[in-house]
Design a protein around this motif. Structure first.
Motif, PDB file in Angstrom:
ATOM      1  N   ALA A  29       0.816  -1.218   0.000  1.00 43.90           N
ATOM      2  CA  ALA A  29       0.000   0.000   0.000  1.00 43.90           C
ATOM      3  C   ALA A  29       0.846   1.263   0.000  1.00 43.90           C
ATOM      4  CB  ALA A  29      -0.952  -0.011   1.193  1.00 43.90           C
ATOM      5  N   ASP A  30       1.860   1.319   0.844  1.00 43.49           N
ATOM      6  CA  ASP A  30       2.685   2.522   0.923  1.00 43.49           C
ATOM      7  C   ASP A  30       3.432   2.756  -0.391  1.00 43.49           C
ATOM      8  OD1 ASP A  30       1.807   2.815   3.495  1.00 43.49           O
ATOM      9  OD2 ASP A  30       3.643   2.090   4.437  1.00 43.49           O
ATOM     10  N   ARG A  31       3.948   1.682  -0.975  1.00 46.79           N
ATOM     11  CA  ARG A  31       4.710   1.819  -2.218  1.00 46.79           C
ATOM     12  C   ARG A  31       3.846   2.344  -3.364  1.00 46.79           C
ATOM     13  NH1 ARG A  31       8.277  -2.856  -5.377  1.00 46.79           N
ATOM     14  NH2 ARG A  31       8.266  -1.815  -7.405  1.00 46.79           N
ATOM     15  N   LEU A  32       2.577   1.907  -3.408  1.00 49.78           N
ATOM     16  CA  LEU A  32       1.697   2.270  -4.518  1.00 49.78           C
ATOM     17  C   LEU A  32       0.729   3.398  -4.184  1.00 49.78           C
ATOM     18  CD1 LEU A  32       0.798  -1.305  -5.850  1.00 49.78           C
ATOM     19  CD2 LEU A  32       2.431   0.328  -6.825  1.00 49.78           C
ATOM     20  N   SER A  33       0.854   3.992  -3.001  1.00 52.45           N
ATOM     21  CA  SER A  33      -0.043   5.079  -2.559  1.00 52.45           C
ATOM     22  C   SER A  33      -1.498   4.614  -2.530  1.00 52.45           C
ATOM     23  CB  SER A  33       0.100   6.302  -3.470  1.00 52.45           C
ATOM     24  OG  SER A  33       1.417   6.783  -3.468  1.00 52.45           O
ATOM     25  N   LEU A  34      -1.711   3.416  -1.992  1.00 50.98           N
ATOM     26  CA  LEU A  34      -3.046   2.844  -1.882  1.00 50.98           C
ATOM     27  C   LEU A  34      -3.634   3.111  -0.499  1.00 50.98           C
ATOM     28  CD1 LEU A  34      -2.195  -0.655  -3.371  1.00 50.98           C
ATOM     29  CD2 LEU A  34      -3.644   1.042  -4.492  1.00 50.98           C
ATOM     30  N   SER A  35      -4.968   3.153  -0.446  1.00 54.11           N
ATOM     31  CA  SER A  35      -5.686   3.217   0.826  1.00 54.11           C
ATOM     32  C   SER A  35      -6.576   1.990   0.939  1.00 54.11           C
ATOM     33  CB  SER A  35      -6.562   4.473   0.897  1.00 54.11           C
ATOM     34  OG  SER A  35      -5.788   5.645   0.834  1.00 54.11           O
ATOM     35  N   GLU A  36      -6.642   1.405   2.128  1.00 56.18           N
ATOM     36  CA  GLU A  36      -7.550   0.286   2.360  1.00 56.18           C
ATOM     37  C   GLU A  36      -8.874   0.860   2.848  1.00 56.18           C
ATOM     38  OE1 GLU A  36      -9.640  -3.069   3.321  1.00 56.18           O
ATOM     39  OE2 GLU A  36      -9.157  -1.616   4.902  1.00 56.18           O
ATOM     40  N   VAL A  37      -9.993   0.435   2.249  1.00 57.64           N
ATOM     41  CA  VAL A  37     -11.249   1.159   2.456  1.00 57.64           C
ATOM     42  C   VAL A  37     -11.760   1.062   3.889  1.00 57.64           C
ATOM     43  CG1 VAL A  37     -11.880   0.944   0.021  1.00 57.64           C
ATOM     44  CG2 VAL A  37     -12.723  -0.753   1.649  1.00 57.64           C
ATOM     45  N   PHE A  38     -11.633  -0.080   4.544  1.00 53.51           N
ATOM     46  CA  PHE A  38     -12.100  -0.186   5.926  1.00 53.51           C
ATOM     47  C   PHE A  38     -11.195   0.606   6.858  1.00 53.51           C
ATOM     48  CE2 PHE A  38     -14.271  -3.661   3.898  1.00 53.51           C
ATOM     49  CZ  PHE A  38     -15.503  -3.707   4.543  1.00 53.51           C
ATOM     50  N   HIS A  39      -9.892   0.597   6.585  1.00 52.68           N
ATOM     51  CA  HIS A  39      -8.972   1.424   7.358  1.00 52.68           C
ATOM     52  C   HIS A  39      -9.296   2.895   7.178  1.00 52.68           C
ATOM     53  CE1 HIS A  39      -5.169   3.381   8.510  1.00 52.68           C
ATOM     54  NE2 HIS A  39      -5.006   2.346   9.304  1.00 52.68           N
ATOM     55  N   GLN A  40      -9.651   3.269   5.963  1.00 61.63           N
ATOM     56  CA  GLN A  40     -10.016   4.642   5.644  1.00 61.63           C
ATOM     57  C   GLN A  40     -11.222   5.111   6.455  1.00 61.63           C
ATOM     58  OE1 GLN A  40     -11.873   5.992   1.603  1.00 61.63           O
ATOM     59  NE2 GLN A  40      -9.720   5.556   1.183  1.00 61.63           N
ATOM     60  N   LEU A  41     -12.197   4.211   6.621  1.00 59.63           N
ATOM     61  CA  LEU A  41     -13.459   4.589   7.272  1.00 59.63           C
ATOM     62  C   LEU A  41     -13.482   4.312   8.778  1.00 59.63           C
ATOM     63  CD1 LEU A  41     -15.977   3.339   4.564  1.00 59.63           C
ATOM     64  CD2 LEU A  41     -15.333   5.701   5.046  1.00 59.63           C
ATOM     65  N   SER A  42     -12.745   3.282   9.228  1.00 58.96           N
ATOM     66  CA  SER A  42     -12.856   2.905  10.643  1.00 58.96           C
ATOM     67  C   SER A  42     -11.519   2.711  11.344  1.00 58.96           C
ATOM     68  CB  SER A  42     -13.669   1.611  10.773  1.00 58.96           C
ATOM     69  OG  SER A  42     -13.034   0.548  10.085  1.00 58.96           O
ATOM     70  N   GLY A  43     -10.408   2.909  10.631  1.00 62.48           N
ATOM     71  CA  GLY A  43      -9.107   2.871  11.282  1.00 62.48           C
ATOM     72  C   GLY A  43      -8.357   1.564  11.206  1.00 62.48           C
ATOM     73  N   ARG A  44      -8.980   0.508  10.661  1.00 66.19           N
ATOM     74  CA  ARG A  44      -8.298  -0.779  10.527  1.00 66.19           C
ATOM     75  C   ARG A  44      -9.044  -1.656   9.534  1.00 66.19           C
ATOM     76  NH1 ARG A  44      -8.260  -3.459  16.303  1.00 66.19           N
ATOM     77  NH2 ARG A  44      -7.393  -1.397  16.753  1.00 66.19           N
ATOM     78  N   PRO A  45      -8.339  -2.625   8.912  1.00 65.22           N
ATOM     79  CA  PRO A  45      -9.023  -3.549   7.999  1.00 65.22           C
ATOM     80  C   PRO A  45     -10.105  -4.344   8.729  1.00 65.22           C
ATOM     81  CG  PRO A  45      -6.647  -3.671   7.703  1.00 65.22           C
ATOM     82  CD  PRO A  45      -6.881  -2.854   8.939  1.00 65.22           C
ATOM     83  N   ALA A  46     -11.039  -4.882   7.956  1.00 67.99           N
ATOM     84  CA  ALA A  46     -12.173  -5.612   8.529  1.00 67.99           C
ATOM     85  C   ALA A  46     -11.776  -7.028   8.946  1.00 67.99           C
ATOM     86  CB  ALA A  46     -13.307  -5.678   7.512  1.00 67.99           C
ATOM     87  N   ARG A  47     -12.415  -7.526   9.987  1.00 72.87           N
ATOM     88  CA  ARG A  47     -12.293  -8.941  10.345  1.00 72.87           C
ATOM     89  C   ARG A  47     -13.173  -9.736   9.374  1.00 72.87           C
ATOM     90  NH1 ARG A  47     -10.072  -9.338  15.600  1.00 72.87           N
ATOM     91  NH2 ARG A  47     -10.245  -7.414  16.822  1.00 72.87           N
ATOM     92  N   SER A  48     -12.613 -10.783   8.779  1.00 75.52           N
ATOM     93  CA  SER A  48     -13.368 -11.487   7.740  1.00 75.52           C
ATOM     94  C   SER A  48     -13.297 -13.011   7.814  1.00 75.52           C
ATOM     95  CB  SER A  48     -12.869 -11.050   6.357  1.00 75.52           C
ATOM     96  OG  SER A  48     -11.493 -11.351   6.201  1.00 75.52           O
ATOM     97  N   PHE A  49     -12.566 -13.565   8.778  1.00 75.52           N
ATOM     98  CA  PHE A  49     -12.411 -15.020   8.855  1.00 75.52           C
ATOM     99  C   PHE A  49     -12.245 -15.451  10.316  1.00 75.52           C
ATOM    100  CE2 PHE A  49     -10.039 -18.956   8.893  1.00 75.52           C
ATOM    101  CZ  PHE A  49     -10.644 -19.696   7.896  1.00 75.52           C
ATOM    102  N   PRO A  50     -12.901 -16.571  10.718  1.00 76.17           N
ATOM    103  CA  PRO A  50     -13.881 -17.377   9.971  1.00 76.17           C
ATOM    104  C   PRO A  50     -15.241 -16.693   9.942  1.00 76.17           C
ATOM    105  CG  PRO A  50     -13.590 -18.272  12.170  1.00 76.17           C
ATOM    106  CD  PRO A  50     -12.607 -17.140  12.052  1.00 76.17           C
TER     107      PRO A  50
END
Length: 252
Positions: free
Chosen positions: A185-206
């Motif tokens: 993400a840092d290398r490509l200037s990407l944003s993760e959408v859940f981090h963008q909205l709530s501060g961290r990626p989403a829990r998705s498993f299990p």
């Protein structure tokens, strides 16, 4: 398949476990198809898509006659499939379904370990005259291999994607320690959408009670205005991962 003019681009990313429930107890691809139509996104990023399985076709009377990506897309989305794993009786890989025209499609082999074949499906869609680059990812279970695969992906993006064209990279990163931000993400200037909205990626498993943050949606040139995780009752009978959905608009 019809186009609806919209300022918002919606997407779902989902590891569909080859159309079976957790622990392969039941065939769920028909329920999955219904759920995707209810969510009704513009784009669908799918991992573990069964392109062909002759043994399952003989064993299950309701096994679709079409490859899973075509069965799921039928009459709603265009489909692109990238075969990653080939065996005597079939193959599976990643797929991208799009409500908008798919202009180009390429599957990048990022296999790092011979016993764990992986690929990155890169498509370009025409979203109402705007080219959007879409990459469906399913990375390794092993940290060293994931790091190598993310470096290969970054090199591919640097080479093929102009910085002024929107980019989406979504899928199953198997990245519970969130090293993707450091390596990709840092290398490509990407944003993760859940981090963008709530501060961290989403829990998705299990899927029954998500604890690990394995699935991601990274964007560049786009901004998330909503993001949801679909898990628990109903969803836990379809796959072993939760489905992630978000709505995106062009960045200012």
């Amino acid at each position: 398949m019809s186009e609806i003019l919209s300022d918002t681009l919606s997407l779902v990313t989902y590891n569909i476990h080859k159309g079976f429930s957790q622990f392969n107890r039941r065939l769920t691809v028909h329920e999955l198809r219904d759920r995707l139509r209810i969510l009704n996104p513009d784009l669908v990023f799918l991992q573990e898509v069964q392109g062909l399985h002759e043994q399952h076709a003989q064993r299950h009377t309701n096994w679709p006659a079409q490859p899973q990506h075509e069965f799921l897309a039928d009459s709603v989305w265009a489909a692109s499939y990238g075969q990653n794993v080939l065996y005597d009786h079939g193959h599976h890989g990643n797929a991208i379904l799009s409500r908008y025209p798919i202009e180009r499609s390429h599957n990048q082999d990022v296999t790092h370990l011979s016993f764990e074949r992986r690929g990155l499906l890169h498509t370009q869609i025409d979203w109402q005259g705007q080219i959007v680059h879409c990459v469906c990812a399913h990375l390794s279970l092993f940290a060293r291999s994931r790091k190598w695969q993310m470096a290969a992906l970054a090199e591919e993006i640097d080479r093929l994607v102009p910085h002024d064209q929107p980019l989406i990279i979504a899928g199953d990163f198997n990245d519970w320690r969130n090293h993707a931000s450091e390596h990709l993400a840092d290398r490509l200037s990407l944003s993760e959408v859940f981090h963008q909205l709530s501060g961290r990626p989403a829990r998705s498993f299990p899927v029954a009670l998500p604890m690990l943050r394995l699935d991601r949606i990274y964007v560049r040139g786009l901004r998330a205005v909503r993001a949801d995780v679909h898990y628990g009752a109903g969803w836990s009978k379809i796959s072993d991962h939760a489905a992630l959905r978000c709505d995106l608009v062009l960045s200012d």
